[in-house]
Write an enzyme that holds these catalytic residues in place. Structure first.
Site, PDB file in Angstrom:
ATOM      1  N   ASN A  13       0.861  -1.181   0.000  1.00  0.00           N
ATOM      2  CA  ASN A  13       0.000   0.000   0.000  1.00  0.00           C
ATOM      3  C   ASN A  13       0.899   1.234   0.000  1.00  0.00           C
ATOM      4  O   ASN A  13       1.473   1.588   1.029  1.00  0.00           O
ATOM      5  CB  ASN A  13      -0.903  -0.021   1.233  1.00  0.00           C
ATOM      6  CG  ASN A  13      -1.754   1.235   1.361  1.00  0.00           C
ATOM      7  OD1 ASN A  13      -1.900   1.998   0.407  1.00  0.00           O
ATOM      8  ND2 ASN A  13      -2.313   1.453   2.539  1.00  0.00           N
ATOM      9  N   TRP A  14       0.991   1.903  -1.139  1.00  0.00           N
ATOM     10  CA  TRP A  14       1.890   3.061  -1.265  1.00  0.00           C
ATOM     11  C   TRP A  14       1.348   4.298  -0.569  1.00  0.00           C
ATOM     12  O   TRP A  14       2.076   5.267  -0.388  1.00  0.00           O
ATOM     13  CB  TRP A  14       2.114   3.387  -2.735  1.00  0.00           C
ATOM     14  CG  TRP A  14       2.816   2.322  -3.520  1.00  0.00           C
ATOM     15  CD1 TRP A  14       3.263   1.107  -3.069  1.00  0.00           C
ATOM     16  CD2 TRP A  14       3.146   2.372  -4.907  1.00  0.00           C
ATOM     17  NE1 TRP A  14       3.843   0.403  -4.087  1.00  0.00           N
ATOM     18  CE2 TRP A  14       3.790   1.151  -5.241  1.00  0.00           C
ATOM     19  CE3 TRP A  14       2.953   3.315  -5.910  1.00  0.00           C
ATOM     20  CZ2 TRP A  14       4.241   0.866  -6.523  1.00  0.00           C
ATOM     21  CZ3 TRP A  14       3.401   3.032  -7.196  1.00  0.00           C
ATOM     22  CH2 TRP A  14       4.054   1.822  -7.495  1.00  0.00           C
ATOM     23  N   LYS A  15       0.056   4.277  -0.235  1.00  0.00           N
ATOM     24  CA  LYS A  15      -0.585   5.450   0.361  1.00  0.00           C
ATOM     25  C   LYS A  15      -0.365   6.669  -0.555  1.00  0.00           C
ATOM     26  O   LYS A  15      -0.361   6.518  -1.779  1.00  0.00           O
ATOM     27  CB  LYS A  15      -0.085   5.662   1.788  1.00  0.00           C
ATOM     28  CG  LYS A  15      -0.257   4.411   2.649  1.00  0.00           C
ATOM     29  CD  LYS A  15      -0.007   4.632   4.112  1.00  0.00           C
ATOM     30  CE  LYS A  15      -0.218   3.327   4.857  1.00  0.00           C
ATOM     31  NZ  LYS A  15      -0.099   3.484   6.330  1.00  0.00           N
ATOM     32  N   HIS A 105      -9.498   0.982   5.288  1.00  0.00           N
ATOM     33  CA  HIS A 105      -8.212   1.195   5.951  1.00  0.00           C
ATOM     34  C   HIS A 105      -8.395   2.148   7.126  1.00  0.00           C
ATOM     35  O   HIS A 105      -9.238   3.058   7.081  1.00  0.00           O
ATOM     36  CB  HIS A 105      -7.189   1.768   4.956  1.00  0.00           C
ATOM     37  CG  HIS A 105      -5.788   1.750   5.458  1.00  0.00           C
ATOM     38  ND1 HIS A 105      -5.309   2.689   6.341  1.00  0.00           N
ATOM     39  CD2 HIS A 105      -4.761   0.897   5.219  1.00  0.00           C
ATOM     40  CE1 HIS A 105      -4.043   2.417   6.616  1.00  0.00           C
ATOM     41  NE2 HIS A 105      -3.693   1.331   5.953  1.00  0.00           N
ATOM     42  N   GLU A 107      -6.854   4.622   8.103  1.00  0.00           N
ATOM     43  CA  GLU A 107      -6.705   6.042   7.784  1.00  0.00           C
ATOM     44  C   GLU A 107      -7.965   6.597   7.150  1.00  0.00           C
ATOM     45  O   GLU A 107      -8.312   7.768   7.371  1.00  0.00           O
ATOM     46  CB  GLU A 107      -5.488   6.235   6.867  1.00  0.00           C
ATOM     47  CG  GLU A 107      -4.175   5.972   7.594  1.00  0.00           C
ATOM     48  CD  GLU A 107      -3.017   5.628   6.685  1.00  0.00           C
ATOM     49  OE1 GLU A 107      -1.938   5.338   7.215  1.00  0.00           O
ATOM     50  OE2 GLU A 107      -3.199   5.622   5.443  1.00  0.00           O
ATOM     51  N   GLU A 175      -5.217  -5.120  10.641  1.00  0.00           N
ATOM     52  CA  GLU A 175      -4.228  -4.075  10.885  1.00  0.00           C
ATOM     53  C   GLU A 175      -4.502  -3.417  12.234  1.00  0.00           C
ATOM     54  O   GLU A 175      -5.332  -2.511  12.321  1.00  0.00           O
ATOM     55  CB  GLU A 175      -4.290  -3.024   9.777  1.00  0.00           C
ATOM     56  CG  GLU A 175      -3.792  -3.509   8.434  1.00  0.00           C
ATOM     57  CD  GLU A 175      -3.337  -2.349   7.569  1.00  0.00           C
ATOM     58  OE1 GLU A 175      -2.211  -2.380   7.061  1.00  0.00           O
ATOM     59  OE2 GLU A 175      -4.111  -1.394   7.407  1.00  0.00           O
ATOM     60  N   GLY A 181       2.769   1.994  11.422  1.00  0.00           N
ATOM     61  CA  GLY A 181       3.746   3.082  11.393  1.00  0.00           C
ATOM     62  C   GLY A 181       4.458   3.326  12.702  1.00  0.00           C
ATOM     63  O   GLY A 181       5.245   4.265  12.821  1.00  0.00           O
ATOM     64  N   SER A 221       3.586  -2.320  10.752  1.00  0.00           N
ATOM     65  CA  SER A 221       5.035  -2.367  11.000  1.00  0.00           C
ATOM     66  C   SER A 221       5.643  -3.688  10.537  1.00  0.00           C
ATOM     67  O   SER A 221       6.518  -4.260  11.187  1.00  0.00           O
ATOM     68  CB  SER A 221       5.340  -2.113  12.476  1.00  0.00           C
ATOM     69  OG  SER A 221       4.940  -0.800  12.847  1.00  0.00           O
ATOM     70  N   GLY A 242       2.899  -1.216   4.460  1.00  0.00           N
ATOM     71  CA  GLY A 242       2.844   0.219   4.223  1.00  0.00           C
ATOM     72  C   GLY A 242       4.200   0.783   3.876  1.00  0.00           C
ATOM     73  O   GLY A 242       4.698   0.628   2.756  1.00  0.00           O
ATOM     74  N   GLY A 243       4.849   1.435   4.847  1.00  0.00           N
ATOM     75  CA  GLY A 243       6.108   2.128   4.594  1.00  0.00           C
ATOM     76  C   GLY A 243       7.183   1.269   3.951  1.00  0.00           C
ATOM     77  O   GLY A 243       7.908   1.719   3.058  1.00  0.00           O
TER      78      GLY A 243
END
Length: 263
Positions: A13-15, A105, A107, A175, A181, A221, A242-243
């Site tokens: 997921n590049w966000k 998600h 967010e 999640e 994160g 994470s 994610g990151g």
């Protein structure tokens, strides 16, 4: 790793990161890195979920170079068309060969006030257009303390699956919001406990056959150093990353969890 016929799914997921030019460079480099490392595409399904503005470019690249990546979107509208400025229809995503779409998600729930009912409507919108929803569920630190690890995600999934047919193609992603994160992932035991209960929800709502084939992912994470420990759990079928999915070598190492740690 538990015995399963479910193909592991590692989804990036590049966000809101990478423009369409950066997306081309990233996908090409990831493909080359995996190819040079001898990665076998059939062993793990790889999915990339770029921003809307990148999807057409990434689709063209995947098709032209025959790159064995699945393409997904990060959200979609509950509506199929109409006067909904800024919204993206599942019909549009389907025409761009998006096989998956992330729904619910944390967010989106936090910053856009998406309720369980909105998430359920988006699940239906995805399925109407032949797109597999990646249904995200999870609890905050406050939820964890108040209700325990599984109560909130189980409740979220029960609502999301209302009206879904037993033969629908879905993915579930657990999640824990407190882990996203933060650098502090859930333990494999914690992930397994919740993922098993989520699979039980699928069994209750859609039947045992659906539960057996539905992939349940862990996200929060995730990195190359901990992915194998999660993948050893019988009810964890992959990861929503994610990151770490924005760093080619790290994401490639996560995808190759079977090789680099001998799982």
């Amino acid at each position: 790793m538990g015995v399963t016929t479910r193909t592991p799914f590692i989804a990036g997921n590049w966000k809101m990161n990478l423009d369409h030019l950066q997306a081309v460079a990233f996908v090409q480099k990831l493909h080359w890195t995996l190819k040079e490392a001898g990665h076998e595409p059939e062993s793990v399904e790889v999915g990339v979920f770029p921003p809307f503005t990148d999807i057409r470019t990434v689709q063209t690249l995947i098709d032209a170079d025959k790159i064995p990546f699945a393409l997904g979107a990060q959200d979609l509208s509950t509506k199929d068309s109409g006067a909904y400025t800024g919204e993206i229809s599942g019909q549009f995503l389907s025409k761009l060969s998006c096989g998956y779409v992330i729904i619910g998600h944390s967010e989106r729930r936090q910053y856009h006030a998406e309720t369980d009912e909105v998430v359920a409507a988006k699940v239906q919108a995805a399925l109407r257009h032949g797109i597999a929803p990646v249904i995200c569920v999870g609890e905050t630190a406050e939820d964890l303390e108040k209700f325990g690890a599984s109560a909130v995600p189980v409740g979220q999934l029960e609502v999301a699956l209302e009206g879904v047919s037993a033969d629908a193609d879905i993915v579930v992603a657990y999640e824990p919001v407190w882990a996203i994160g933060s650098g502090q992932a859930a333990t494999p035991d914690q992930a397994q406990e919740v993922c098993a209960k989520l699979r039980a929800v699928v069994a209750s709502k859609l039947g045992e056959d659906a539960a057996a084939r539905t992939r349940v992912l862990y996200g929060g994470s995730v990195k190359s150093g901990n992915i194998a420990s999660f993948m050893r759990e019988p009810d964890v079928d992959g990861a929503l990353v994610g990151g770490a999915s924005l760093v080619v070598d790290e994401f490639a190492a996560i995808i190759r969890f079977q090789k680099h740690v001998g799982v």
